[in-house]
Design a protein around this motif. Structure first.
Motif, short mmCIF file in Angstrom:
data_model
loop_
_atom_site.label_atom_id
_atom_site.label_comp_id
_atom_site.label_asym_id
_atom_site.label_seq_id
_atom_site.Cartn_x
_atom_site.Cartn_y
_atom_site.Cartn_z
N THR A 85 46.94 49.51 28.35
CA THR A 85 45.56 49.20 28.73
C THR A 85 45.53 48.65 30.14
O THR A 85 46.23 47.67 30.45
CB THR A 85 44.95 48.18 27.75
OG1 THR A 85 45.02 48.70 26.42
CG2 THR A 85 43.50 47.90 28.10
N ILE A 86 44.74 49.28 31.00
CA ILE A 86 44.64 48.88 32.41
C ILE A 86 43.23 48.37 32.64
O ILE A 86 42.26 49.14 32.57
CB ILE A 86 44.96 50.06 33.35
CG1 ILE A 86 46.35 50.62 33.04
CG2 ILE A 86 44.88 49.62 34.80
CD1 ILE A 86 46.66 51.88 33.80
N GLN A 87 43.11 47.09 32.90
CA GLN A 87 41.83 46.47 33.20
C GLN A 87 41.99 45.60 34.43
O GLN A 87 42.38 44.44 34.36
CB GLN A 87 41.32 45.64 32.02
CG GLN A 87 40.96 46.46 30.79
CD GLN A 87 40.42 45.62 29.65
OE1 GLN A 87 40.48 44.40 29.68
NE2 GLN A 87 39.87 46.27 28.64
N ILE A 88 41.74 46.21 35.58
CA ILE A 88 41.90 45.53 36.87
C ILE A 88 40.51 45.17 37.39
O ILE A 88 39.65 46.05 37.55
CB ILE A 88 42.65 46.42 37.87
CG1 ILE A 88 44.04 46.77 37.32
CG2 ILE A 88 42.78 45.72 39.22
CD1 ILE A 88 44.81 47.72 38.21
N ASN A 89 40.31 43.91 37.65
CA ASN A 89 39.04 43.44 38.23
C ASN A 89 39.38 42.36 39.25
O ASN A 89 39.26 41.17 38.99
CB ASN A 89 38.10 42.91 37.15
CG ASN A 89 36.70 42.65 37.69
OD1 ASN A 89 36.41 42.95 38.84
ND2 ASN A 89 35.84 42.09 36.87
N ASP A 90 39.83 42.80 40.42
CA ASP A 90 40.28 41.89 41.46
C ASP A 90 39.21 41.76 42.54
O ASP A 90 38.52 42.73 42.87
CB ASP A 90 41.58 42.38 42.10
CG ASP A 90 42.72 42.38 41.09
OD1 ASP A 90 42.61 41.65 40.10
OD2 ASP A 90 43.69 43.11 41.31
N LYS A 91 39.11 40.59 43.08
CA LYS A 91 38.19 40.33 44.17
C LYS A 91 38.80 39.30 45.10
O LYS A 91 39.26 38.24 44.65
CB LYS A 91 36.84 39.82 43.63
CG LYS A 91 35.78 39.63 44.70
CD LYS A 91 34.46 39.19 44.09
CE LYS A 91 33.39 39.01 45.16
NZ LYS A 91 32.09 38.57 44.57
N ALA A 92 38.83 39.62 46.37
CA ALA A 92 39.44 38.73 47.36
C ALA A 92 38.51 38.62 48.57
O ALA A 92 37.97 39.62 49.05
CB ALA A 92 40.81 39.23 47.80
N GLN A 93 38.31 37.39 49.02
CA GLN A 93 37.51 37.12 50.21
C GLN A 93 38.26 36.15 51.11
O GLN A 93 38.73 35.12 50.65
CB GLN A 93 36.14 36.54 49.84
CG GLN A 93 35.21 37.52 49.14
CD GLN A 93 33.85 36.93 48.84
OE1 GLN A 93 33.65 35.73 48.99
NE2 GLN A 93 32.92 37.75 48.45
N MET A 94 38.36 36.50 52.37
CA MET A 94 39.05 35.67 53.34
C MET A 94 38.23 35.66 54.63
O MET A 94 37.68 36.70 55.03
CB MET A 94 40.46 36.20 53.62
CG MET A 94 41.39 36.19 52.42
SD MET A 94 42.98 36.96 52.77
CE MET A 94 43.52 35.97 54.16
N GLN A 95 38.15 34.51 55.25
CA GLN A 95 37.43 34.38 56.51
C GLN A 95 38.13 33.35 57.39
O GLN A 95 38.40 32.22 56.94
CB GLN A 95 35.97 33.96 56.27
CG GLN A 95 35.13 33.95 57.55
CD GLN A 95 33.67 33.70 57.27
OE1 GLN A 95 33.29 33.52 56.12
NE2 GLN A 95 32.85 33.68 58.31
N ASN A 96 38.44 33.75 58.60
CA ASN A 96 39.14 32.89 59.55
C ASN A 96 38.35 32.80 60.84
O ASN A 96 37.73 33.79 61.27
CB ASN A 96 40.55 33.42 59.85
CG ASN A 96 41.42 33.42 58.61
OD1 ASN A 96 41.33 32.52 57.79
ND2 ASN A 96 42.25 34.44 58.47
N GLN A 97 38.36 31.63 61.45
CA GLN A 97 37.69 31.42 62.72
C GLN A 97 38.55 30.50 63.59
O GLN A 97 38.98 29.43 63.14
CB GLN A 97 36.30 30.81 62.52
CG GLN A 97 35.50 30.66 63.82
CD GLN A 97 34.09 30.16 63.58
OE1 GLN A 97 33.73 29.89 62.44
NE2 GLN A 97 33.32 30.05 64.63
N THR A 98 38.80 30.92 64.80
CA THR A 98 39.66 30.18 65.72
C THR A 98 38.96 30.04 67.06
O THR A 98 38.46 31.03 67.61
CB THR A 98 41.01 30.89 65.91
OG1 THR A 98 41.63 31.06 64.64
CG2 THR A 98 41.92 30.09 66.81
#
Length: 254
Positions: free
Chosen positions: A97-110
């Motif tokens: 059984t394959i149940q992939i529910n990935d979520k990624a958020q990245m924010q960088n400020q320099t």
């Protein structure tokens, strides 16, 4: 002056162009031969006999030479008193059984800012400051010979947002039993719909203890998992750049 490329410089380019033309000609001939036909499904084959198949070799623990006890109807690890219905031998089938529910958020400020100012002069130097005009023009002031200033500013922003969701089930076959009892599984599924073939491939290593009583296992319990889901057909071909554009992207210097 006109510069002419030498034969040594042209040789790699000509060889690459010839190879690309040969490969594209073969692919074009195959595509022309299949014009008007729906994509064919692959034949069912033994995964262990595939050209690229290699047995998995992983670090194994020391062999446990435990003493066996006879006169027992119960087998260790069995889910059923009479027979264990889970996959455990080469050739057995289990459902992944394959149940992939990935979520990624990245924010960088320099942000970075720097200001600098330097000055140097010789107002008094053993009385020699009066002799500077003999070497330099009369308009030179010994008290302000060198002056420098600099400004540096950096502002950078970056953001990443990714979301994946896959819900699938595939039947896999046990292709190998490792010395420590772990199972190597491999599965492949093809579905053809309106001239488009969707293909799902899976491979990895599982523990027999992780297989449920319904003979299923979840994908996150598969070690060294290799999951591939894609398609081939008319729609997939339209979504790909033409071979000429791909060649130009590779050899174009700018």
């Amino acid at each position: 002056m006109t510069c002419r490329p030498t034969s040594r410089r042209l040789a790699p380019v000509l060889a690459l162009s010839a190879a690309a033309a040969l490969l594209s000609a073969c692919g074009t001939a195959d595509r022309l031969a299949n014009v008007g036909r729906i994509p064919e499904l692959s034949a069912i084959q033994n995964p262990a006999l595939a050209p690229g198949y290699q047995p998995v070799n992983m670090p194994m623990p020391a062999v446990d030479l435990g003493e066996r006890q006879g006169n027992s109807l119960w087998r260790a690890g069995a889910r059923s008193f009479f027979k264990d219905q889970r996959a455990g031998r080469v050739g057995d089938i289990l459902t992944v059984t394959i149940q992939i529910n990935d979520k990624a958020q990245m924010q960088n400020q320099t942000k970075r800012s720097r200001n600098g100012s330097d000055s140097m002069g010789i107002p008094n130097l053993f009385g020699l400051e009066s002799s500077v005009n003999r070497v330099l023009p009369n308009s030179v002031d010994p008290s302000s010979l060198v002056s420098a200033s600099g400004t540096s500013t950096t502002d950078g922003n970056g953001a990443i947002q990714r979301q994946e969701q896959i819900n699938l089930q595939v039947a896999a076959i046990v292709t190998q039993i490792m010395p420590n009892g772990n199972l190597v599984v491999q599965g492949k599924q093809e579905v053809r719909v309106n001239g488009e073939v969707r293909e799902l491939q899976l491979a990895g290593i599982i523990r027999p203890e992780d297989i449920t009583s319904a003979n299923t296992i979840s994908y996150e319990k598969i070690a060294e998992a290799r999951i591939s889901y894609g398609g081939r057909g008319n729609i997939s071909e339209v979504q790909q750049p033409r071979w000429g554009q791909q060649v130009l992207d590779i050899i174009a210097p700018f």
